[in-house]
Design a protein around this motif. Structure first.
Motif, mmCIF file in Angstrom:
data_model
loop_
_atom_site.group_PDB
_atom_site.id
_atom_site.type_symbol
_atom_site.label_atom_id
_atom_site.label_comp_id
_atom_site.label_asym_id
_atom_site.label_seq_id
_atom_site.Cartn_x
_atom_site.Cartn_y
_atom_site.Cartn_z
ATOM 1 N N THR A 164 -5.560 11.473 -5.770
ATOM 2 C CA THR A 164 -6.443 10.665 -6.599
ATOM 3 C C THR A 164 -7.236 9.688 -5.742
ATOM 4 O O THR A 164 -6.900 9.433 -4.588
ATOM 5 C CB THR A 164 -5.611 9.874 -7.617
ATOM 6 N N PRO A 165 -8.310 9.100 -6.301
ATOM 7 C CA PRO A 165 -9.067 8.090 -5.550
ATOM 8 C C PRO A 165 -8.201 6.920 -5.081
ATOM 9 O O PRO A 165 -8.398 6.394 -3.991
ATOM 10 C CB PRO A 165 -10.129 7.640 -6.566
ATOM 11 N N ARG A 166 -7.252 6.513 -5.910
ATOM 12 C CA ARG A 166 -6.375 5.402 -5.508
ATOM 13 C C ARG A 166 -5.487 5.808 -4.340
ATOM 14 O O ARG A 166 -5.235 5.004 -3.445
ATOM 15 C CB ARG A 166 -5.519 4.976 -6.698
ATOM 16 N N ALA A 167 -5.023 7.047 -4.353
ATOM 17 C CA ALA A 167 -4.208 7.532 -3.246
ATOM 18 C C ALA A 167 -5.025 7.582 -1.962
ATOM 19 O O ALA A 167 -4.546 7.221 -0.880
ATOM 20 C CB ALA A 167 -3.643 8.916 -3.571
ATOM 21 N N ILE A 168 -6.279 8.017 -2.081
ATOM 22 C CA ILE A 168 -7.165 8.052 -0.917
ATOM 23 C C ILE A 168 -7.385 6.637 -0.387
ATOM 24 O O ILE A 168 -7.403 6.400 0.828
ATOM 25 C CB ILE A 168 -8.509 8.704 -1.277
ATOM 26 N N GLY A 169 -7.539 5.670 -1.313
ATOM 27 C CA GLY A 169 -7.743 4.281 -0.905
ATOM 28 C C GLY A 169 -6.571 3.729 -0.113
ATOM 29 O O GLY A 169 -6.759 3.065 0.914
ATOM 30 N N THR A 170 -5.349 3.986 -0.582
ATOM 31 C CA THR A 170 -4.183 3.492 0.155
ATOM 32 C C THR A 170 -4.055 4.200 1.497
ATOM 33 O O THR A 170 -3.669 3.576 2.499
ATOM 34 C CB THR A 170 -2.899 3.707 -0.664
ATOM 35 N N PHE A 171 -4.387 5.482 1.542
ATOM 36 C CA PHE A 171 -4.342 6.225 2.801
ATOM 37 C C PHE A 171 -5.297 5.610 3.823
ATOM 38 O O PHE A 171 -4.923 5.352 4.973
ATOM 39 C CB PHE A 171 -4.700 7.688 2.557
ATOM 40 N N LEU A 172 -6.533 5.360 3.397
ATOM 41 C CA LEU A 172 -7.531 4.796 4.303
ATOM 42 C C LEU A 172 -7.154 3.376 4.711
ATOM 43 O O LEU A 172 -7.376 2.970 5.860
ATOM 44 C CB LEU A 172 -8.910 4.814 3.652
ATOM 45 N N ALA A 228 0.832 -1.204 0.000
ATOM 46 C CA ALA A 228 0.000 0.000 0.000
ATOM 47 C C ALA A 228 0.868 1.257 0.000
ATOM 48 O O ALA A 228 0.597 2.219 -0.727
ATOM 49 C CB ALA A 228 -0.937 0.000 1.209
ATOM 50 N N THR A 229 1.923 1.235 0.815
ATOM 51 C CA THR A 229 2.838 2.381 0.848
ATOM 52 C C THR A 229 3.550 2.549 -0.488
ATOM 53 O O THR A 229 3.736 3.672 -0.967
ATOM 54 C CB THR A 229 3.870 2.213 1.973
ATOM 55 N N SER A 230 3.940 1.425 -1.087
ATOM 56 C CA SER A 230 4.625 1.481 -2.382
ATOM 57 C C SER A 230 3.723 2.093 -3.448
ATOM 58 O O SER A 230 4.161 2.916 -4.260
ATOM 59 C CB SER A 230 5.061 0.078 -2.804
ATOM 60 N N ILE A 231 2.441 1.706 -3.455
ATOM 61 C CA ILE A 231 1.497 2.269 -4.431
ATOM 62 C C ILE A 231 1.367 3.778 -4.224
ATOM 63 O O ILE A 231 1.393 4.569 -5.180
ATOM 64 C CB ILE A 231 0.126 1.586 -4.302
ATOM 65 N N ALA A 232 1.229 4.185 -2.951
ATOM 66 C CA ALA A 232 1.052 5.610 -2.664
ATOM 67 C C ALA A 232 2.290 6.420 -3.030
ATOM 68 O O ALA A 232 2.186 7.520 -3.579
ATOM 69 C CB ALA A 232 0.722 5.804 -1.183
ATOM 70 N N MET A 233 3.463 5.872 -2.737
ATOM 71 C CA MET A 233 4.699 6.624 -2.949
ATOM 72 C C MET A 233 5.189 6.540 -4.393
ATOM 73 O O MET A 233 5.537 7.548 -5.001
ATOM 74 C CB MET A 233 5.805 6.094 -2.018
ATOM 75 N N LYS A 234 5.191 5.322 -4.951
ATOM 76 C CA LYS A 234 5.804 5.109 -6.254
ATOM 77 C C LYS A 234 4.866 5.403 -7.420
ATOM 78 O O LYS A 234 5.272 5.942 -8.435
ATOM 79 C CB LYS A 234 6.296 3.657 -6.369
#
Length: 318
Positions: A228-236, A38-44
């Motif tokens: 983005t919605p995907r960023a919000i998803g990884t955050f949550l 999840a962190t990798s998706i948000a960061m990378k």
């Protein structure tokens, strides 16, 4: 997230059913083992600003955790010295360690990051020797350190020549080292503070410090473009699964099983992180990576077993 004291004196006299214990371990393994992806998706992939991404989440998690003792009628009033010690520990665990792993995972695959973070007990064993009143390693502990750091070299073998230009794996190792320092500080600073209160305040202090750092780095300007919605998803997901579900399960298990058994997450999480990253096509698995996992975990096992089981246990930086 931070070093916790063993709540053996608070352990329930009622033994929970086996399925409840198994569920608690499953939550820890799956929630913390998947936070790296999840962190990798948000960061990378989503290019979220590392300080604000971690800081806002920690502030929210810390606030939610502090609601529990407040609802129980517990006071958050502490002495100035206790607040200062909590702040110092939170700077190591969150301002340094959590921020650094976010920065490192801008380039480092989630599986590799999890393996490098698994070296935290090795750093604790090394730094602990130089700590005032710290434990001295026996030949078994020294052997564990040598084997563990050999595993790091093995894991990063294909990237050693690239470290001069791509130093992001060093951020991950620095995160593990900072987490070790924060854990040692917490271990040697006697504070009679309830676990949830201590954890909540550390998250809140560390999160606020990261938000301040992100503000100084100008990260707020990156949010409109990358929110983005995907960023919000990884955050949550990281907020709910990593910071809340994982921690609640961890704290509950400490009240019913031994610290040593709960500490098995240190061996399971890297394997889960690699498997999840591989299934998602984010982490490439080869013989060197698998060998590195095995060698590092052998080293961690030797270092952790070099002395009597600690009355404390360290949580994941995520």
């Amino acid at each position: 997230m931070r070093t916790m004291r063993d709540p053996a004196d608070e352990r329930s006299h009622v033994t929970p059913p086996a399925w409840a214990i198994a569920l608690g371990f499953a939550i820890i393994f799956l929630s913390w083992g998947t936070t790296y992806l999840a962190t990798s998706i948000a960061m990378k992939e989503e290019h979220m600003p590392p300080a604000l991404f971690g800081g806002v989440r920690l502030c929210m998690a810390g606030t939610i955790l502090l609601i529990v003792p407040l609802c129980r009628g517990q006071s958050l009033r502490l002495t100035g010295g206790e607040y200062f010690r909590l702040l110092l520990v939170s700077w190591c665990l969150f301002l340094a360690a959590n921020f650094l792993i976010n920065v490192g995972q801008q380039k480092v695959h989630s599986g590799v990051a999890a393996i490098l973070i698994a070296t935290t007990p090795l750093w604790m064993g090394l730094f602990g020797m130089f700590w005032p009143g710290g434990e001295r390693l026996s030949w078994r502990g020294w052997l564990g350190l040598v084997i563990g750091f050999a595993g790091i070299i093995l894991t990063m073998f294909d990237h050693v020549m690239d470290l001069m230009n791509d130093y992001y794996p060093l951020f991950i190792l620095a995160s593990a080292a900072a987490w070790a320092v924060g854990s040692l500080l917490s271990r040697h600073m006697a504070m009679k503070i309830p676990h949830l209160t201590s954890a909540g305040l550390q998250m809140l202090f560390g999160g606020a410090s990261q938000v301040t750092l992100g503000t100084l780095l100008g990260e707020w300007h990156q949010l409109p473009e990358h929110f983005t919605p995907r960023a919000i998803g990884t955050f949550l997901y990281l907020l709910v699964a990593g910071s809340l579900m994982g921690f609640v399960a961890f704290n509950w298990l400490l009240g019913h099983v031994s610290v040593a058994k709960v500490g098995t997450y240190a061996y399971v999480n890297p394997v889960i992180a690699v498997l999840v990253g591989w299934c998602a096509g984010e982490t490439q698995v080869d013989y060197l990576l698998l060998a590195g996992i095995a060698v590092i975990l052998v080293g961690v096992y030797l270092v952790r077993g070099d002395h009597e089981p600690s009355k404390e246990i360290e949580l994941e930086p995520d």
